[in-house]
Design a protein around this motif. Structure first.
Motif, PDB file in Angstrom:
ATOM      1  N   TYR A  84       0.810  -1.223   0.000  1.00 17.18           N
ATOM      2  CA  TYR A  84       0.000   0.000   0.000  1.00 17.18           C
ATOM      3  C   TYR A  84       0.849   1.281   0.000  1.00 17.18           C
ATOM      4  O   TYR A  84       0.362   2.366   0.292  1.00 17.18           O
ATOM      5  N   LYS A  85       2.142   1.106  -0.306  1.00 16.99           N
ATOM      6  CA  LYS A  85       3.051   2.233  -0.524  1.00 16.99           C
ATOM      7  C   LYS A  85       3.169   3.157   0.686  1.00 16.99           C
ATOM      8  O   LYS A  85       3.320   4.369   0.551  1.00 16.99           O
ATOM      9  N   ILE A  86       3.069   2.547   1.891  1.00 14.16           N
ATOM     10  CA  ILE A  86       3.321   3.321   3.112  1.00 14.16           C
ATOM     11  C   ILE A  86       4.819   3.579   3.239  1.00 14.16           C
ATOM     12  O   ILE A  86       5.246   4.588   3.787  1.00 14.16           O
ATOM     13  N   PHE A  87       5.619   2.624   2.775  1.00 15.55           N
ATOM     14  CA  PHE A  87       7.045   2.918   2.625  1.00 15.55           C
ATOM     15  C   PHE A  87       7.576   2.312   1.329  1.00 15.55           C
ATOM     16  O   PHE A  87       6.928   1.458   0.708  1.00 15.55           O
ATOM     17  N   ASP A  88       8.758   2.766   0.913  1.00 11.88           N
ATOM     18  CA  ASP A  88       9.310   2.348  -0.374  1.00 11.88           C
ATOM     19  C   ASP A  88      10.053   1.028  -0.245  1.00 11.88           C
ATOM     20  O   ASP A  88      10.154   0.448   0.840  1.00 11.88           O
ATOM     21  N   TYR A  89      10.599   0.565  -1.359  1.00 15.18           N
ATOM     22  CA  TYR A  89      11.253  -0.745  -1.379  1.00 15.18           C
ATOM     23  C   TYR A  89      12.510  -0.771  -0.505  1.00 15.18           C
ATOM     24  O   TYR A  89      12.883  -1.823   0.027  1.00 15.18           O
TER      25      TYR A  89
END
Length: 446
Positions: free
Chosen positions: A204-209
């Motif tokens: 859910y793109k709360i943080f990046d890879y």
């Protein structure tokens, strides 16, 4: 968010409950194993060469805490009193004080979580007091048991979970990772739960890879480091205790289809066996009804069913058995989910010696409220998962939901396994009650 007067009132409430429950420290069979582990830790530190014939190696952190309360001489003396365990507790009386402090700190965090989520002091006070009078954790304060530490680490992890989702700040991300790791050293199943959590945040793109990879690597590193420390301290890195819980669930894969409904009914608190005997014949229920030790055939004969010899089954053997019985294990998952939804009251091993009217009211209230609270938390967790919108509340509720689901899939899910959810369940349950009351008064112009 929290004032000095709030802290003082919470402390006063706790002290009243502690005085009401005034008791010396208690032990269980698990306590003996934790004490043995702590003695082995000090044996390594003080070079004492302590050896036990049979040892169950438990998760590391709580045993490490216990070892801090033992001097070298205490360690030597405690070895000789394990057979008469009641004489051993004198060495751990200060543990009770520490656990009261940890329990109090957890209550403060419950207050902060409530304020953060709902910004309503009535809800915050009520949910905190409800947590403090939780009969299970109030009794665990007086046991040599890691449960008080487990709920502390879970609750503070959840606190940083909700703050990080809101602010996406690196500081809160690191604190979330830190307390997640500590929780794993008490409840190893959380390594699986945490992997799901961080995959969820990444999806859910709360943080990046980069944060995703970092969080996974840190969790795996500290789990490996914990294994390394166990190897050093115990001369053996054995996960027998953790695997035993999974073996217990694995044994249920040998159930027959006609026994699944009786098994479900047997998990109804208090009345399970009564309904079984009224509805089914003995042939259908003899393997699922509780025996004299309050366990059923599958629990008592798990080694026989799993064809286990002396040592624990390997991870590969457990996987193969479960794959062979995958259809039944899938059907059994909601059955065990149901089993874990009820309250663990602490009656049988603590309050049974304190029979009076106030104790009875406390137990019945706790059982009713916290069982409903767990059901409600599960309901809103599922509701948030299937919601198309993934806003703040939908995101934070994934954490308790995955705790419910992982325990239901991997274990035989005794009610105490998900008891760490009691604190946040109280917050969400009372918020619902508060809203219902407010709406009722508005509707009726009271």
């Amino acid at each position: 968010m929290i004032k000095k007067i709030d802290v003082l009132l919470i402390l006063l409430t706790l002290l009243i409950f502690i005085i009401f429950n005034n008791n010396s420290i208690n032990v269980t069979n698990d306590s003996i194993n934790y004490i043995q582990n702590s003695l082995l830790i000090n044996s390594y530190i003080y070079n004492l060469n302590i050896i036990f014939e049979k040892v169950t190696y438990y998760p590391l952190l709580y045993s490490l805490v216990l070892s801090f309360f033992l001097s070298e001489q205490n360690t030597v003396d405690a070895v000789s009193c394990l057979d008469t365990i009641d004489q051993c507790v004198v060495y751990f009386e200060h543990v009770m004080i520490l656990q009261i402090v940890v329990f109090f700190t957890t209550a403060i965090i419950i207050f902060l979580i409530s304020q953060k989520l709902f910004n309503n002091r009535i809800i915050s006070y009520a949910s905190t007091i409800l947590f403090l009078c939780n009969s299970y954790y109030l009794s665990r304060v007086f046991f040599i048991s890691p449960e008080v530490f487990a709920i502390f680490f879970f609750t503070i992890t959840f606190y940083f979970w909700i703050i990080f989702i809101e602010k996406k700040n690196n500081k809160y991300f690191l604190l979330l990772i830190f307390f997640s790791v500590l929780l794993i050293t008490i409840k190893p199943i959380f390594i699986i739960i945490d992997l799901f959590l961080f995959c969820y945040l990444f999806y859910y793109k709360i943080f990046d890879y980069k944060k995703f990879i970092f969080s996974i690597l840190i969790i795996l590193f500290f789990f490996s480091f914990s294994s390394f420390i166990k190897e050093k301290l115990f001369k053996k890195n054995n996960y027998g205790y953790e695997l035993t819980v999974i073996e217990q669930r694995t044994a249920y894969g040998f159930i027959e289809y006609k026994e699944i409904l009786p098994l479900f009914i047997s998990f109804i608190p208090k009345f399970g066996n009564y309904y079984l005997e009224k509805i089914f014949d003995e042939k259908q229920i003899y393997r699922v009804k509780s025996s004299e030790n309050s366990r059923n055939y599958f629990y008592n004969n798990r080694d026989k069913l799993n064809k286990k010899n002396k040592d624990n089954l390997s991870k590969k053997e457990i996987l193969i058995i479960n794959l062979k019985n995958l259809d039944k294990q899938i059907i059994l998952t909601p059955v065990f989910l149901f089993r874990g939804m009820f309250m663990q009251g602490g009656y049988s091993d603590f309050y049974i010696n304190k029979k009076n009217f106030i104790t009875s009211v406390l137990i019945y209230f706790n059982y009713s409220f916290f069982s409903f609270a767990k059901f409600y938390l599960l309901y809103i967790g599922f509701k948030s998962m299937f919601s198309k919108e993934k806003k703040y509340f939908q995101l934070i509720l994934f954490y308790p939901l995955i705790v419910f689901l992982c325990h239901s899939v991997l274990t035989h899910n005794l009610p105490r396994y998900t008891s760490i959810l009691f604190g946040i369940a109280a917050v969400f349950m009372f918020q619902k009650i508060y809203n219902l009351l407010i709406n009722y008064y508005k509707k009726n112009n009271v």
